[in-house]
Design an enzyme around this catalytic site. Structure first.
Site, PDB file in Angstrom:
ATOM      1  N   MET A 153      12.251  24.451   0.795  1.00  0.00           N
ATOM      2  CA  MET A 153      11.518  23.630  -0.161  1.00  0.00           C
ATOM      3  C   MET A 153      12.453  22.802  -1.028  1.00  0.00           C
ATOM      4  SD  MET A 153       8.839  24.783  -3.159  1.00  0.00           S
ATOM      5  CE  MET A 153       7.653  25.461  -1.993  1.00  0.00           C
TER       6      MET A 153
ATOM      7  N   LYS B  91       0.830  -1.208   0.000  1.00  0.00           N
ATOM      8  CA  LYS B  91       0.000   0.000   0.000  1.00  0.00           C
ATOM      9  C   LYS B  91       0.866   1.261   0.000  1.00  0.00           C
ATOM     10  CE  LYS B  91      -0.454  -0.201   5.039  1.00  0.00           C
ATOM     11  NZ  LYS B  91      -1.382  -0.266   6.181  1.00  0.00           N
TER      12      LYS B  91
ATOM     13  N   TYR C  48      16.399  30.612   6.504  1.00  0.00           N
ATOM     14  CA  TYR C  48      15.243  31.422   6.882  1.00  0.00           C
ATOM     15  C   TYR C  48      15.166  31.615   8.395  1.00  0.00           C
ATOM     16  CZ  TYR C  48      13.324  30.987   2.163  1.00  0.00           C
ATOM     17  OH  TYR C  48      13.125  31.045   0.804  1.00  0.00           O
TER      18      TYR C  48
END
Length: 361
Positions: free
Chosen positions: A306, A36, A258
Site C-alpha cells: 500500500m 476529463k 508479502y
C-alpha cells in the site's frame, strides 16, 4: 538527509510544448483540449489555466464543467457525455456550457423544455464504435429536430468518435471516416472526428475541430511501440517520484515482501521506496518493472504494498536513504510501466490519489 514523499511533478512548459506540437499536426483546426478525469490526473483547473490558447475544453460531466467555471475559466466547455437529466439544462444555459447530444432521451428533453437562451450542441453519430452516438439512419431526423428548436444554437457541430485510430493498420478507421463523410458531406456545419490518435495519424479525420486528450499530457496514443512519445515529439507532463526510505543488504536465498513472492538469487542490496498502491502506483506491476534511482534503471522486486515498493539496487549499490526515485515520467515513459502492469497509461495517470503531493514547475 531529506526524504521526499510520493510527489507528482507537473511540468507546465511540457504541456504547452505538447499543445503546440499537436497544433502542427492540424494547424487549421480548432482544438478542444480534453480535461476529463481531473485533467487525466494532472489537475482539472491547473491544466485549464495552463492552456489559454485552447479554443475549448472537453469534460465528461457537469460537475467538472462547473468546477472550471467556479475557477474563473471562461472558455467554451463541452460536456462529452452530454447532460444526464432535463433539470441540468437550465444550469448549462446559465453557465454557457455546450453539450453533446447522443440519444433520443436527450433530444426529447432539449426540445420540450423552456430555456432563456439556446444551447450550443454537438450532435454525435455512431459510425462504428457502438458506444455513444445516434444511429446513422437517424441522423437527418435528429438534425432537423435540433435545427427547428429555439433551444438550440443554429451552429450545430457534427461529430463522431474513432475506436481504432491507435492502430494505423486497422481498417475500421477508414470505414468510420467513410460513413461520417457520407452522412455529413452535404452539410456546411463544423465537424469533429479526430481524437489524440486521429490528430496525429489520420490527416483526413482532422476537419474543423480536433479533440486531443492523452497526447497533450505527453503520452503516445498509438499502439505500436515504435510510435513512442519521443518519436511523436511530445514530453511527459507528469513525473511521479518519491525517495528511498531504507537501504539494506540481502543474502542469496532471502525473500522480500508479502508472500515471499521474490527470492534473491545472489547477494544484493534492496531499496525501499515510499510509494505504493495507496498512492496510485499499480499493484499488479510485476517483478522487473523499471524504476529510476539516481538516474539508472533498477527492477521492482516483490509485491507492491500500500505504501512501499522494493527494488533491487544491486550488490555494488552506493545509493542512500533520501535518494530520488522516479516511477514514471522524465526518463521513464508511463507507457512502459503500463505494459509491465498489464494496463494502459490512462489508468495509471488517472489513479493518482489525493495523498500524493503536487509540485508544479
Amino acid at each position: 538527509m531529506t526524504l521526499t514523499t510520493a510527489t507528482a511533478v507537473i511540468d507546465r512548459q511540457a504541456l504547452v510544448d505538447n499543445f503546440n506540437r499537436v497544433k502542427t499536426f492540424a494547424p487549421k483546426a480548432k482544438v478542444l483540449a480534453v480535461l476529463k478525469a481531473n485533467g487525466y490526473g494532472h489537475g482539472l483547473e491547473r491544466i485549464a489555466r495552463a492552456l489559454p490558447q485552447a479554443d475549448a475544453f472537453g469534460v465528461a460531466r457537469l460537475d467538472e464543467a462547473l468546477a472550471l467555471r467556479a475557477a474563473g475559466v471562461v472558455k467554451p466547455i463541452v460536456l462529452l457525455e452530454g447532460f444526464f437529466t432535463e433539470q441540468d439544462l437550465p444550469i448549462l444555459a446559465v453557465n454557457n456550457l455546450q453539450t453533446i447530444v447522443h440519444n433520443r432521451q436527450q433530444l426529447d428533453a432539449l426540445t420540450r423544455t423552456q430555456l432563456e437562451k439556446p444551447l450550443k450542441v454537438w450532435l454525435k453519430i455512431d459510425t462504428g464504435m457502438h458506444r455513444l452516438g445516434i444511429n446513422p439512419e437517424d441522423f437527418d431526423d435528429f438534425y432537423q429536430a435540433l435545427s427547428a428548436s429555439d433551444n438550440v444554437d443554429p451552429d450545430i457541430v457534427l461529430m463522431s468518435h474513432l475506436g481504432c485510430a491507435d492502430d494505423k493498420e486497422n481498417p475500421v478507421t477508414n470505414s468510420q471516416l467513410a460513413l461520417f463523410e457520407q452522412l455529413t458531406a452535404s452539410y456546411n456545419n463544423e465537424k469533429s472526428l479526430a481524437n489524440s490518435a486521429g490528430s496525429y495519424a489520420w490527416p483526413q479525420t482532422r476537419y474543423d475541430w480536433i479533440r486531443p486528450g492523452l497526447i497533450l499530457y505527453g503520452v503516445s496514443p498509438m499502439a505500436a511501440p515504435e510510435q513512442s512519445a519521443q518519436s511523436l515529439g511530445i514530453k511527459p507532463v507528469m513525473t511521479l517520484q518519491s525517495s528511498l526510505i531504507a537501504v539494506r543488504a540481502l543474502k542469496a536465498g532471502e525473500a522480500v515482501g508479502y508472500g515471499a513472492a521474490w527470492v534473491s538469487s545472489e547477494d544484493t542490496t534492496i531499496g525501499v521506496i515510499a510509494i505504493g498502491y495507496g498512492d496510485g502506483y499499480p499493484r499488479h506491476a510485476g517483478n522487473g518493472t523499471p524504476v529510476l534511482v539516481n538516474g539508472r534503471r533498477v527492477p521492482l522486486v516483490g509485491r507492491v504494498s500500500m505504501d512501499m515498493i522494493t527494488v533491487d539496487l544491486g550488490k555494488d549499490s552506493r545509493d542512500e536513504v533520501g535518494d530520488l526515485a522516479i516511477l514514471w515520467g522524465q526518463g521513464l515513459p508511463v507507457e512502459e510501466i503500463a505494459l509491465h502492469a498489464t494496463t494502459i497509461p490512462y489508468e495509471l495517470l488517472c489513479n493518482i490519489t489525493r495523498r500524493v503531493q503536487i509540485e508544479v514547475v
